[in-house]
Each structure stands twice: as C-alpha cells, then as structure tokens.
Design a protein around this motif. Structure first.
Motif, short mmCIF file in Angstrom:
data_model
loop_
_atom_site.label_atom_id
_atom_site.label_comp_id
_atom_site.label_asym_id
_atom_site.label_seq_id
_atom_site.Cartn_x
_atom_site.Cartn_y
_atom_site.Cartn_z
N ARG A 172 0.98 -1.04 0.15
CA ARG A 172 0.00 -0.07 -0.06
C ARG A 172 0.84 1.30 -0.08
O ARG A 172 1.72 1.34 0.78
CB ARG A 172 -0.85 0.10 1.35
CG ARG A 172 -2.09 -1.18 1.32
CD ARG A 172 -2.55 -1.15 2.52
NE ARG A 172 -3.64 -2.12 2.52
CZ ARG A 172 -4.54 -2.39 3.71
NH1 ARG A 172 -3.85 -1.97 5.02
NH2 ARG A 172 -5.31 -3.26 3.69
N GLU A 188 -2.67 -0.08 -4.01
CA GLU A 188 -2.63 -1.22 -3.24
C GLU A 188 -2.74 -2.56 -4.08
O GLU A 188 -3.71 -2.53 -5.09
CB GLU A 188 -4.04 -1.39 -2.52
CG GLU A 188 -3.89 -2.51 -1.53
CD GLU A 188 -5.21 -2.50 -0.51
OE1 GLU A 188 -5.69 -3.57 0.04
OE2 GLU A 188 -5.74 -1.22 -0.29
N TYR A 212 0.94 -5.44 3.66
CA TYR A 212 -0.50 -5.94 4.18
C TYR A 212 -0.41 -7.44 4.09
O TYR A 212 0.06 -8.09 3.04
CB TYR A 212 -1.52 -5.52 3.75
CG TYR A 212 -3.19 -6.04 4.10
CD1 TYR A 212 -3.51 -5.93 5.65
CD2 TYR A 212 -3.95 -6.74 3.38
CE1 TYR A 212 -4.52 -6.66 6.14
CE2 TYR A 212 -4.93 -7.26 3.78
CZ TYR A 212 -5.44 -7.11 5.22
OH TYR A 212 -6.40 -7.89 5.56
N ASP A 217 -4.47 -10.91 8.11
CA ASP A 217 -5.20 -9.73 8.49
C ASP A 217 -4.19 -9.01 9.26
O ASP A 217 -4.63 -8.36 10.24
CB ASP A 217 -6.67 -9.98 9.04
CG ASP A 217 -7.18 -8.64 8.93
OD1 ASP A 217 -7.05 -7.89 8.24
OD2 ASP A 217 -8.26 -8.40 9.82
N ARG A 219 -0.88 -5.96 9.14
CA ARG A 219 -0.27 -5.08 8.42
C ARG A 219 0.86 -4.58 9.29
O ARG A 219 0.94 -4.72 10.25
CB ARG A 219 -0.98 -3.54 8.10
CG ARG A 219 -1.47 -2.87 9.28
CD ARG A 219 -2.34 -1.74 8.95
NE ARG A 219 -2.78 -0.95 9.85
CZ ARG A 219 -3.36 0.45 9.79
NH1 ARG A 219 -3.64 0.69 8.60
NH2 ARG A 219 -3.73 1.03 10.90
#
Length: 231
Positions: A172, A188, A212, A217, A219
């Motif tokens: 990102r 992204e 990420y 889940d 980052r």
C-alpha cells in the motif's frame, strides 16, 4: 503482666508470620516474562530478572525444543549468559513448527526453577518490517520502487530468499500533499513498482508505504516518509 505461655505463643505467631511472608530463594530468582520477540523471522528469546535480582550478579541458562518433543536442548551460546536475551533464530528456522523456550537463573549458588514461554510458531507470530522505498522523479511523476524486508543471514546463506516466499504480500502506497495537508492512498496491490502521476507542479509531496498480509489480516508499520519537491 502477660503470662509466660501467652508470651511464648505471641513469639511463635510472629515467627511463623515472618516465615510465611518470605519467598524461597529459588522462587524469587525465577526469570519473569519469558517470551519470544520475532521480526522478519529473527527470533529472540527475552526475559526479565527475578524479583530478588539486581545488577549483573546472576547468570542464565537457556533451553529450547519443538512442541511434542520430550527432550530439551541446551543453547550453548546462552549457557551461563549474563544477558537478558538469547538469539534462537537458527534453532527455530523451521517457521511452521511450534517451539518452546525456557530460562533459569543462578545467583550465589542458588538456582531458580525454569520459566517457559508460551508456544511460539514463527510463521504466525513474526512481525514484518515496512518496505524500503526508492523514489525517482520522472517527467513530473514519481516512480516508487518497493523492497520487502530482508531475512536473517542464516536464511540468506542457503539461497536468495525473500519474505515474499512465505507470505502473500500486498503493498500500500500513500502520498501526502504538504500544501493541502491531505493524504491519499494511490496504490494497493502486489507489484513493487508504482508510478504516481498527476502531481501539481511546484508542490511538495511525501510518500509512505506499508505491507499488508491478507491471510493473517495484519499490516506492518508504515515506512519513513520520503519527501520530494515537484518542479
């Protein structure tokens, strides 16, 4: 005047109360908060001194094992160490395996009980550093090249391994217009080369990036800002 038998009972009560309030020496030596800290599969066992220890008067002994094994193995480099950490990267290099570590302390001829870590699986628990960025200006645009974090040297000796060999990584990229004090996510995806276009001439911009991990889940922290002036 207090009768003799009452006075004797009082002394016994005081004595027992004092004994009950004193911890055994080995218990007060026992290392505290024994746990793994892991970044990019660099796995460090860390601990705090026991409650009765101050300064460098104690030494520590470290062992490790894979979950399910009965036999603990000594970590020779950390057998009798005065440090409060021990590098177990090589010993925990199979990142899908769950491990345990444990530590005991010795001081003035007394030994503590062992303090053991929670179960530690590097693949699940290692934290990934933010990407490294290189930025080049090209005809009023910015070309951002991202690099995944480096792995410990032990992995690099075997072959050219990247953190991307172990996880699906999504990059990102954010740009901040310093004049407007406005942040915008401009990319992204999985590509590590990003071109940022349509920038306002004679303006100042800063770029930051993060990684990420969709499966977890999770980052990374953001990278340091890289700032440029658009001519």
């Amino acid at each position: 005047m207090m009768p003799k038998h009452c006075f004797l009972g009082f002394l016994i009560s005081v004595f027992l109360t004092g004994v009950a309030g004193t911890q055994p020496a080995h218990e007060s030596l026992k290392p505290q908060r024994v746990q793994f800290q892991s970044r990019n599969f660099h796995n460090i066992l860390q601990w705090k001194p026991g409650r009765s220890l101050t300064g460098n008067s104690s030494v520590y002994f470290v062992q490790y094992k894979i979950y399910g094994q009965r036999q603990w193995k000594n970590k020779e480099d950390c057998w009798g160490t005065q440090e409060l950490f021990c590098d177990l990267t090589s010993e925990t290099s199979d990142i899908q395996e769950p491990y345990y570590g444990r530590v005991r302390a010795a001081s003035a001829g007394s030994y503590s009980e062992w303090s053991m870590t929670p179960r530690f699986t590097p693949w699940w628990e290692t934290k990934i550093d933010p990407p490294v960025m290189n930025i080049t200006q090209v005809n009023g645009s910015l070309l951002v090249i991202l690099h995944a974090p480096n792995l410990p040297y032990r992995y690099q000796k075997e072959k050219n391994i990247s953190i991307e060999d172990y996880y699906e990584l999504v990059y990102r990229v954010f740009i901040i217009n310093n004049s407007l004090e406005k942040e915008q996510k401009v990319y992204e995806g999985v590509h590590r080369m990003v071109e940022i276009e349509a920038l306002i001439p004679h303006s100042s911009y800063c770029v930051v990036a993060e990684i990420y991990q969709p499966m977890l889940d999770r980052r990374s922290q953001r990278s340091e800002e890289r700032c440029v002036e658009i001519p």
